[in-house]
Design an enzyme around this catalytic site. Structure first.
Site: not given
Length: 472
Positions: A105, A144, A191, A322, A328
């Site tokens: 509302t 409404s 896998t 890092s 890194k």
């Protein structure tokens, strides 16, 4: 209406309040600001929602004018105010919190008040002079919150989905381009994180393109479900206070001005309380998130290293990784997409609980459904574009390293099964694993196949696709 230089007095059910003189919202919005200091984020963060509310109010004005319920002058002012909102103006006046009580509302009244006050200005009146044009009596005729708000959510979500599908297309094309670039790069498939059988890096990347394409199709299907709106339902779906011809007229105008293939729900009472379409869409967004996260997991694994990991591909370096370890570089783009995925999965849980919590003829929790869906759509869109531009487009392959892994792999023994039998192949695999020797050399040493036979069987095109079995 009492006024001063700094404020105007507006009246509602609870009494009089001072509203800042320069704002376009009114007393209802003011109370919502005070009642819902939850996130500090206003609905203006979602421009599609603000525009969707303007679309609904504009279509309603046209429909009510056709029905003789709104005069031409007021209709024109409301339509012009909505046009300004659709063009991007006044969005800063949509100030209610994204999480709010009242089933939306406050969002509906925020729109009613902003549109009414801007329309008053266009008619030559001051803000708050509602005797000339009223938020409820004119902007909200035949409406409404319970039909305006869910209809606006669906319109906004439609536009969001289109943007997400387009972003996913950018990402799909990026993966497809890499699939073509890497089509001849032989590598080992895995896998359960164990060596399996050979494939090409191009085949691996093509699966990512296909996965994204499938989810684009699912999103388009979900978008069709949210085309069903309940305008004309008013409070609970019975259409009380609305003209009998209002629903088809407002639908006609909404279709025209939005360009969306909207339709009126066949049962407005059901449509007013049912959030199933939002649950369905949220589930599809979760599917997109899960699969994108899986892809990013793969990219992080394949690029791990560079010396102590798989090191099969290189992700473009984006920033130092890092504050303590010099040199890194981290996979920050896949990482941020993973985090978006986690958020979307959580948003789906929120949508699920909010939809389930609806009672009787209305679901009061659509604001949190809207907030969750809009976040998911927007963040997945940004994540897709970021992943494409700042990661996938710059990926390179360590082709020599990949070839070496294939040559040294035990997994290629699978290709020899039809020629030396499963038992012999198992023995070769066990010896290769125990001794560290190559499958190729052990098969030769055992006299199971000749060098010429091995070279013919272990060609890349034989290893990576179905081919007719030939005599060794």
């Amino acid at each position: 209406m009492a006024t001063s230089a700094d404020f105007r007095i507006e009246h509602d059910l609870l009494g009089d309040r001072e509203v800042p003189a320069d704002v376009y919202y009114g007393v209802h919005t003011l109370r919502a600001i005070e009642n819902f200091p939850i996130t500090g984020t206003t609905i203006a963060i979602y421009p599609d929602l603000v525009r969707a509310l303007a679309f609904v109010k504009q279509a309603a004005a046209h429909a009510n004018h056709e029905l003789g319920l709104l005069d031409a002058q007021r209709c024109d002012a409301i339509v012009r105010a909505c046009d300004e909102i659709l063009a991007g103006r006044l969005h800063d006046q949509f100030v209610v919190d994204v999480i709010q009580g009242g089933a939306g509302t406050s969002s509906n009244m925020n729109a009613n008040e902003v549109i009414a006050n801007r329309a008053l200005e266009l008619l030559g009146h001051a803000k708050g002079e509602y005797r000339h044009l009223h938020p409820n009596e004119h902007v909200n005729i035949g409406q409404s919150t319970n039909d305006v708000y869910p209809s606006a959510l669906k319109i906004a979500t439609w536009f969001g989905i289109q943007g997400l599908v387009e972003a996913m297309e950018v990402l799909r094309r990026s993966f497809a381009a890499k699939a073509l670039e890497f089509k001849d790069v032989l590598k080992m498939g895995r896998t359960q994180l164990q060596d399996a059988v050979p494939m090409t890096l191009g085949q691996e990347f093509s699966t990512y393109a296909v996965m994204i394409e499938e989810d684009q199709a699912r999103l388009r299907e979900a978008a069709l479900l949210i085309c069903e709106i309940n305008m004309g339902a008013t409070a609970i779906g019975t259409g009380i206070t609305a003209h009998p011809d209002y629903a088809p007229l407002v639908l006609k105008h909404l279709q025209r001005i939005t360009g969306i293939p909207l339709m009126t729900a066949p049962n407005l009472i059901e449509a007013t309380q049912d959030c199933g379409a939002f649950v369905q869409l949220s589930g599809v967004l979760k599917r997109v998130a899960v699969k994108l996260s899986k892809v990013c997991n793969d990219l992080r694994l394949l690029s791990s290293g560079p010396r102590a990991g798989l090191n099969e591909i290189n992700l473009p370096p984006m920033q130092a990784g890092s504050s303590i370890m010099p040199g890194k570089v981290n996979p920050v783009i896949p990482e941020v997409v993973n985090q978006v995925a986690f958020e979307v999965i959580g948003n789906d849980v929120t949508v699920t609980f909010a939809a389930e919590a609806g009672q009787l003829q209305l679901n009061a929790f659509e604001p949190i459904i809207a907030h969750s869906l809009f976040k998911s759509v927007a963040h997945l869109r940004s994540a897709s574009l970021t992943l494409a531009a700042r990661c996938v487009d710059g990926i390179t392959a360590n082709a020599e390293h990949l070839r070496g892994l294939v040559a040294n792999s035990i997994g290629i023994v699978t290709a020899l099964n039809p020629y030396i039998g499963y038992a012999n192949a198992t023995a070769v695999a066990q010896e290769a694993h125990a001794s560290g020797g190559s499958v190729y050399d052990i098969v030769l040493a055992k006299g199971l196949l000749t060098r010429e036979q091995l070279d013919r069987i272990l060609r890349p095109e034989v290893l990576t696709q179905p081919v007719p079995l030939a005599q060794p």
